[in-house]
Design an enzyme around this catalytic site. Sequence first.
Site, PDB file in Angstrom:
ATOM      1  N   GLU A 165       0.840  -1.199   0.000  1.00 41.38           N
ATOM      2  CA  GLU A 165       0.000   0.000   0.000  1.00 41.38           C
ATOM      3  C   GLU A 165       0.882   1.258   0.000  1.00 41.38           C
ATOM      4  OE1 GLU A 165      -2.893   0.802   3.193  1.00 41.38           O
ATOM      5  OE2 GLU A 165      -4.431   0.296   1.743  1.00 41.38           O
TER       6      GLU A 165
ATOM      7  N   HIS B 163       6.540 -27.202   1.541  1.00 37.69           N
ATOM      8  CA  HIS B 163       5.743 -28.316   1.038  1.00 37.69           C
ATOM      9  C   HIS B 163       4.585 -27.812   0.194  1.00 37.69           C
ATOM     10  CE1 HIS B 163       8.031 -31.022   3.638  1.00 37.69           C
ATOM     11  NE2 HIS B 163       8.089 -29.943   4.402  1.00 37.69           N
TER      12      HIS B 163
ATOM     13  N   LYS C  64     -13.301   1.956  -3.495  1.00 41.02           N
ATOM     14  CA  LYS C  64     -14.402   2.266  -2.578  1.00 41.02           C
ATOM     15  C   LYS C  64     -15.510   3.024  -3.303  1.00 41.02           C
ATOM     16  CE  LYS C  64     -11.717   2.665   1.665  1.00 41.02           C
ATOM     17  NZ  LYS C  64     -11.132   3.606   2.589  1.00 41.02           N
TER      18      LYS C  64
END
Length: 529
Positions: free
Chosen positions: A322, A351, A455
């Site tokens: 960010e 793994h 937003k």
Amino acid sequence: MDASALWQRYQDWLYYHEGLGLYLDVSRVRFDDSFCTSMKPKFDKAFKDMEALEGGAIMNPDENRMVGHYWLRDPEIAPTPEIKQEIVSTLEKIEAFAKKVHTSQVKPPGAPKFTDLLSIGIGGSALGPQFVAQALTPDSPPLKIHFIDNTDPDGIDRVLGELKDRLSSTLTLVISKSGGTPEPSNGMKEAKHAYETQGLDFSKHAIATTGVGSKLDQLAKSEGWIDTFPMADWVGGRTSELSAVGLLPAALQGIDVRAMLEGAKVMDGATRKPDWKTNPSALLALSWYYVGNGKGEKDMVVLPYKDSLQVFSRYLQQLVMESLGKEKDLDGNVVNQGIAVYGNKGSTDQHAYVQQLRDGVPNFFATFIEVLQDRLGPSPEVEPNVTAGDYLSGFLQGTRQALYENQRDSITITIPEVTPRHVGALIALYERAVSLYGFLVNINAYHQPGVEAGKKAAATVLNLQQDLLKVLKAERTALSLEALVNKAGASENVEQAYKILRHLAANDRGVVLQGNLAQPASLTISYRA
Ligand SMILES: O=P(O)(O)OC[C@H]1O[C@H](O)[C@H](O)[C@@H](O)[C@@H]1O
């Protein structure tokens, strides 16, 4: 490079902080002296910029804000006496409040004491508290913490379901700097509903950390919540762990917040030095610049070999991405900067995806986080002379070596143990590395215009939903999708409208879709109350 040359390089570049017992090893990043020399002017400027930042300059020009997270752990360097006082008094208030909760001077109306803490927040108002809770919560904390960090109804149900029988002794903390972010606001409303369903008065269980005068602050005050804690304008969400955002939940869990602040302050002392070879944040920024060519060409894979540090990778993901992920530089040029961060923990990830790291596309560099102390107390042997911790340590070394042999660079940070002091130091180490790197690549690391765009788009979707429902409720007969969007004045947004309707239909919200679901344009839509 042969083994003895590598060993020499390791020693030449090894950074060690005596007070913290922290090592930083950048020897497996393959820069050479000429690269370092070429970076000197950039670093000289970055160190000057850092000085101005810590001195209170407006380093977040778009938002016209100072950038003050470094003052939080050393109020003496705050640029004004008012800011210094604000930091000191907030910390005192946090400690006094936590003490009152722990000693039941502050208690719920219907139970002898608070037993649980429900923290509601998102992004910078969640990741720091989550990271610290996982790293540092004592075995029997005075309050057990739970998180709502999304607006996912099912996720909210899980958390509230867990708390169902202890809601009467649960303290809810709503954290939102802006006080207007939809996700925590929804989480708060849902939590309030859960309290009320049990006949409990939410306001007597609620506290907030938010900007003074924000919507949340006003709500908390008008409803008479237990208390509110301020979040300063000059602290960004992703650098707020050592503000009230992170310190309050930590203190309530019985974590030594003074030690966290002290660790950060000590690290700040080390990373303030204007000399990249003896400054660990500068060594990180230098390495990031080298591997990614100053353009973020390689992703940062963060691998703490310690379960309690697992959230660190996600915490860094926000802090780094960010901050550095920006379209334009400070001069307005399109640069599309950033460094992608991902990771989880070792040896677990060996793994899963480490196969690709070793053999596949070489588009990353690794950061290993090593903790020297395996556990408190002795370990049983899983084989003669070998413990589980020896395996973990061996796997880390082995992976580092295997990556290096295949020309994959890595950084290793080693701390002696996971304590509040070391967690504070790690936070400070990365905060300053991000600040320095931001200056090196000439971007504003303290705003997030891209998030705002998302937003706004989401708000448009919710408005469209209202328009569609209005039309549907007024209609008596089923409408084709096309007719419906036309009536709602949304012919440009037919795909969005279709997705809204499909979601409403799936949740028994009165919307009924009829026709061939594989051909959305063929659907007719009606509303049944
Ligand atoms: O604390 P809040 O104001 O609720 O913000 C929570 C988060 O949401 C935003 O969208 C920002 O991108 C984050 O930087 C911030 O931490």
